[in-house]
Design a protein around this motif. Structure first.
Motif, PDB file in Angstrom:
ATOM      1  N   HIS A  63       0.831  -1.206   0.000  1.00 31.72           N
ATOM      2  CA  HIS A  63       0.000   0.000   0.000  1.00 31.72           C
ATOM      3  C   HIS A  63       0.866   1.255   0.000  1.00 31.72           C
ATOM      4  N   LYS A  64       0.321   2.316  -0.581  1.00 29.20           N
ATOM      5  CA  LYS A  64       0.941   3.640  -0.502  1.00 29.20           C
ATOM      6  C   LYS A  64       0.045   4.532   0.338  1.00 29.20           C
ATOM      7  N   VAL A  65       0.630   5.294   1.242  1.00 28.41           N
ATOM      8  CA  VAL A  65      -0.144   6.150   2.140  1.00 28.41           C
ATOM      9  C   VAL A  65       0.018   7.610   1.704  1.00 28.41           C
ATOM     10  N   HIS A  66      -1.105   8.292   1.554  1.00 26.67           N
ATOM     11  CA  HIS A  66      -1.107   9.706   1.196  1.00 26.67           C
ATOM     12  C   HIS A  66      -1.898  10.498   2.232  1.00 26.67           C
ATOM     13  N   GLN A  67      -1.516  11.765   2.386  1.00 24.57           N
ATOM     14  CA  GLN A  67      -2.185  12.651   3.334  1.00 24.57           C
ATOM     15  C   GLN A  67      -3.302  13.422   2.630  1.00 24.57           C
ATOM     16  N   LEU A  68      -4.497  13.309   3.194  1.00 26.24           N
ATOM     17  CA  LEU A  68      -5.653  14.038   2.692  1.00 26.24           C
ATOM     18  C   LEU A  68      -5.895  15.215   3.634  1.00 26.24           C
ATOM     19  N   VAL A  69      -5.920  16.431   3.097  1.00 25.07           N
ATOM     20  CA  VAL A  69      -6.026  17.643   3.902  1.00 25.07           C
ATOM     21  C   VAL A  69      -7.453  18.191   3.801  1.00 25.07           C
ATOM     22  N   VAL A  70      -8.042  18.489   4.942  1.00 24.27           N
ATOM     23  CA  VAL A  70      -9.412  19.004   5.003  1.00 24.27           C
ATOM     24  C   VAL A  70      -9.382  20.384   5.647  1.00 24.27           C
ATOM     25  N   ARG A  71      -9.929  21.372   4.949  1.00 24.58           N
ATOM     26  CA  ARG A  71      -9.996  22.741   5.458  1.00 24.58           C
ATOM     27  C   ARG A  71     -11.414  23.271   5.296  1.00 24.58           C
ATOM     28  N   ALA A  72     -11.796  24.217   6.142  1.00 25.95           N
ATOM     29  CA  ALA A  72     -13.132  24.804   6.072  1.00 25.95           C
ATOM     30  C   ALA A  72     -13.019  26.313   5.959  1.00 25.95           C
ATOM     31  N   TYR A  73     -13.989  26.905   5.280  1.00 20.68           N
ATOM     32  CA  TYR A  73     -14.075  28.350   5.120  1.00 20.68           C
ATOM     33  C   TYR A  73     -15.500  28.770   5.448  1.00 20.68           C
ATOM     34  N   GLY A  74     -15.659  29.496   6.555  1.00 20.77           N
ATOM     35  CA  GLY A  74     -16.988  29.866   6.979  1.00 20.77           C
ATOM     36  C   GLY A  74     -17.789  28.639   7.389  1.00 20.77           C
ATOM     37  N   ASP A  75     -19.113  28.781   7.357  1.00 20.09           N
ATOM     38  CA  ASP A  75     -19.980  27.696   7.811  1.00 20.09           C
ATOM     39  C   ASP A  75     -20.591  26.891   6.676  1.00 20.09           C
ATOM     40  N   SER A  76     -20.152  27.149   5.414  1.00 18.50           N
ATOM     41  CA  SER A  76     -20.806  26.467   4.288  1.00 18.50           C
ATOM     42  C   SER A  76     -19.850  25.927   3.237  1.00 18.50           C
ATOM     43  N   VAL A  77     -18.549  25.993   3.485  1.00 18.65           N
ATOM     44  CA  VAL A  77     -17.572  25.530   2.492  1.00 18.65           C
ATOM     45  C   VAL A  77     -16.541  24.649   3.186  1.00 18.65           C
ATOM     46  N   ILE A  78     -16.332  23.458   2.659  1.00 21.65           N
ATOM     47  CA  ILE A  78     -15.280  22.578   3.168  1.00 21.65           C
ATOM     48  C   ILE A  78     -14.480  22.066   1.974  1.00 21.65           C
ATOM     49  N   ARG A  79     -13.189  22.025   2.152  1.00 14.70           N
ATOM     50  CA  ARG A  79     -12.262  21.712   1.058  1.00 14.70           C
ATOM     51  C   ARG A  79     -11.490  20.445   1.388  1.00 14.70           C
ATOM     52  N   MET A  80     -11.416  19.540   0.425  1.00 12.42           N
ATOM     53  CA  MET A  80     -10.677  18.296   0.578  1.00 12.42           C
ATOM     54  C   MET A  80      -9.620  18.218  -0.515  1.00 12.42           C
ATOM     55  N   THR A  81      -8.361  18.093  -0.113  1.00 13.30           N
ATOM     56  CA  THR A  81      -7.254  18.117  -1.062  1.00 13.30           C
ATOM     57  C   THR A  81      -6.313  16.949  -0.803  1.00 13.30           C
ATOM     58  N   VAL A  82      -5.850  16.321  -1.877  1.00 17.38           N
ATOM     59  CA  VAL A  82      -4.817  15.301  -1.757  1.00 17.38           C
ATOM     60  C   VAL A  82      -3.871  15.462  -2.940  1.00 17.38           C
ATOM     61  N   ALA A  83      -2.583  15.523  -2.631  1.00 13.09           N
ATOM     62  CA  ALA A  83      -1.560  15.683  -3.664  1.00 13.09           C
ATOM     63  C   ALA A  83      -0.828  14.357  -3.831  1.00 13.09           C
ATOM     64  N   PHE A  84      -1.211  13.607  -4.849  1.00 14.67           N
ATOM     65  CA  PHE A  84      -0.511  12.361  -5.150  1.00 14.67           C
ATOM     66  C   PHE A  84       0.818  12.645  -5.841  1.00 14.67           C
ATOM     67  N   ASP A  85       0.862  13.790  -6.514  1.00 11.16           N
ATOM     68  CA  ASP A  85       2.090  14.223  -7.174  1.00 11.16           C
ATOM     69  C   ASP A  85       2.122  15.741  -7.103  1.00 11.16           C
ATOM     70  N   GLY A  86       3.121  16.303  -6.446  1.00 17.60           N
ATOM     71  CA  GLY A  86       3.192  17.741  -6.291  1.00 17.60           C
ATOM     72  C   GLY A  86       2.823  18.179  -4.891  1.00 17.60           C
ATOM     73  N   GLN A  87       2.595  19.492  -4.722  1.00 19.97           N
ATOM     74  CA  GLN A  87       2.331  20.084  -3.432  1.00 19.97           C
ATOM     75  C   GLN A  87       0.832  20.318  -3.227  1.00 19.97           C
ATOM     76  N   VAL A  88       0.399  20.254  -1.974  1.00 19.85           N
ATOM     77  CA  VAL A  88      -0.980  20.609  -1.651  1.00 19.85           C
ATOM     78  C   VAL A  88      -1.156  22.104  -1.879  1.00 19.85           C
ATOM     79  N   PRO A  89      -2.086  22.516  -2.733  1.00 23.40           N
ATOM     80  CA  PRO A  89      -2.256  23.951  -3.017  1.00 23.40           C
ATOM     81  C   PRO A  89      -2.802  24.698  -1.814  1.00 23.40           C
ATOM     82  N   GLY A  90      -2.388  25.956  -1.684  1.00 16.75           N
ATOM     83  CA  GLY A  90      -2.885  26.815  -0.621  1.00 16.75           C
ATOM     84  C   GLY A  90      -4.085  27.619  -1.081  1.00 16.75           C
ATOM     85  N   ASP A  91      -4.257  28.779  -0.467  1.00  8.52           N
ATOM     86  CA  ASP A  91      -5.406  29.620  -0.794  1.00  8.52           C
ATOM     87  C   ASP A  91      -5.131  30.572  -1.942  1.00  8.52           C
ATOM     88  N   GLU A  92      -3.893  30.602  -2.432  1.00  7.47           N
ATOM     89  CA  GLU A  92      -3.548  31.493  -3.532  1.00  7.47           C
ATOM     90  C   GLU A  92      -3.684  30.755  -4.862  1.00  7.47           C
TER      91      GLU A  92
END
Length: 454
Positions: A63-92
């Motif tokens: 198995h390969k293990v990857h980090q899944l990043v979860v972020r929220a913005y306000g009370d109605s937006v949630i973001r799920m990101t996983v970078a299998f290749d490259g960097q996890v993008p920020g807010d820019e």
């Protein structure tokens, strides 16, 4: 050629020769959950699958293990990101234009009897992760047991449940979608894959400009900006990686990459996407109503700008006007007849050679562009000029654009663009190159100096 009616081919193209050595990695149950700087990090193992028309685990690969990043913005937006290749993008990102009212919301994670819950500062559940084994009813020794799957539900607004499509299969080897996966080619992640549960009679709208019915359920789309060659096909000039569901929720797939999006089509139980990129970046958007979902989407990507009042008026065009005299005659008849008209669009015929966009007026057809513009403005008309964001091989600008790196090679076949002048080759302008942008703006500035509205 007929489709295979198999997920591995129709969604992943695994019947193509170039995919012979590709490896499909399927997400399993998360094994860990931590927090850092207000975000939640999930450790997700991925299991390799054998190259086949059905899902078959490849036990020879660890198995390969990857980090899944979860972020929220306000009370109605949630973001799920996983970078299998490259960097996890920020807010820019050039695709994002955050509204000042939309603030980052710290998240926390807590254990439950079934796995974990991700909660915000108000105690609202924004994500539920199931790691407990799902009970199954024994049926037959002839079939293997179900594989370990990624079982996660998003709650973008704390109320609306948006589950990943977990058990979309007839029997364990014959699946119609995978909740989370990626495809590896030559040791690098080349494509990412996700699938969300689609309810019976769930409706979908969005994805940019479409020339069919508003409800997109039951269709598969290619999100690639191309010349649609009319308005009677599924090609689109302007694709947007966003859709809204009648559930209601919205999904922004933050990518500029080529994408296949199947909305309750390849699987009638899944809204699934395949993205030609090693990063998967999904914004789940809630709000309680479709109107509010769209409003929250605009809080992420920006609100529409005001446009001139005249642009809302009546536009007059054909394919194409050819000379200053011809359009002057059209303008005269419109005014004499009392017909409301605010804009005359010249379309493709204002260049020296029809369709060959070089951002210059043909001096044979329009001997004095500045005088022509003054005449049209005096009669209350604005002039719109057709252009294309690419350079053709038979365009006198091609050599300069190629040498200076203003265009993206090696180009594309002429069948991908309007091609009524036997254009052999067309390469898009690289608008990510500041020098190319400045060069392009210089050509537009010359047109603006004539008084043109382009």
């Amino acid at each position: 050629m007929k489709q295979t009616n198999r997920f591995m081919s129709d969604m992943l193209d695994f019947e193509l020769p170039e995919t012979a050595n590709d490896v499909l990695w399927r997400a399993c149950k998360p094994t860990g959950a931590t927090t850092h700087d207000g975000a939640v990090y999930l450790s997700v193992p991925f299991a390799a699958q054998k190259q086949a028309l059905v899902i078959q685990p490849d036990e020879s690969r660890p198995h390969k293990v990857h980090q899944l990043v979860v972020r929220a913005y306000g009370d109605s937006v949630i973001r799920m990101t996983v970078a299998f290749d490259g960097q996890v993008p920020g807010d820019e990102s050039v695709m994002l234009e955050w509204d000042a009212s939309l603030k980052s919301e710290p998240l926390d994670v807590r254990s439950t009897a079934d796995g974990w819950e991700v909660v915000d500062t108000r105690g609202a559940v924004r994500m539920r992760i199931v790691t407990k084994d799902t009970p199954i009813k024994f049926w037959s020794d002839l079939l293997p047991g179900p594989p370990e799957m990624f079982d996660v539900t998003m709650y973008p607004d704390g109320h609306t449940a948006v589950p990943f499509m977990v058990w979309d299969m007839f029997f364990p080897a014959q699946v119609d979608s995978l909740p989370l996966a990626y495809v590896e080619r030559d040791g690098k992640a080349s494509r990412t894959l996700f699938a969300l549960h689609a309810r019976q009679n769930e409706k979908f709208a969005g994805t940019g400009e479409r020339f069919a019915g508003m409800n997109l359920a039951g269709h598969t789309f290619t999100l690639e900006n191309v010349d649609a060659l009319g308005v009677n096909n599924r090609r689109a000039y302007k694709n947007i990686p966003f859709y809204v569901s009648s559930k209601p929720y919205g999904l922004l797939m933050l990518t500029t990459a080529y994408m296949r999006l199947s909305l309750a089509d390849i699987s009638t139980r899944a809204a699934q996407g395949l993205i030609d990129d090693g990063v998967l970046d999904l914004f789940f958007i809630g709000g309680g109503s479709v109107e509010r979902v769209v409003y929250n989407y605009r809080r992420i990507t920006g609100f529409p700008r005001d446009v001139p009042l005249w642009s809302y008026g009546t536009w007059m065009s054909r394919m194409s006007y050819w000379t200053a005299e011809q359009t002057s005659e059209v303008a005269r008849k419109l005014r004499e007849g009392g017909f409301p008209a605010d804009v005359i669009h010249l379309d493709t015929g204002w260049f020296n050679e029809d369709w060959v966009c070089d951002w210059e007026f043909s001096r044979e057809k329009y001997p004095d562009p500045a005088a022509y513009m003054r005449q049209m403005r005096g009669q209350g008309f604005r002039i719109s000029l057709w252009q294309r964001p690419s350079i053709g091989l038979n365009n006198h600008l091609f050599k300069e654009a190629l040498e200076k790196g203003y265009i993206v090679g090696p180009g594309q076949n002429s069948e991908q663009a309007s091609n009524f002048n036997a254009l052999e080759y067309t390469a898009p302008i690289d608008f990510t190159n500041p020098a190319a942008v400045q060069w392009y703006q210089g050509m537009l500035a010359k047109l603006f100096s004539y008084g043109a509205a382009v």
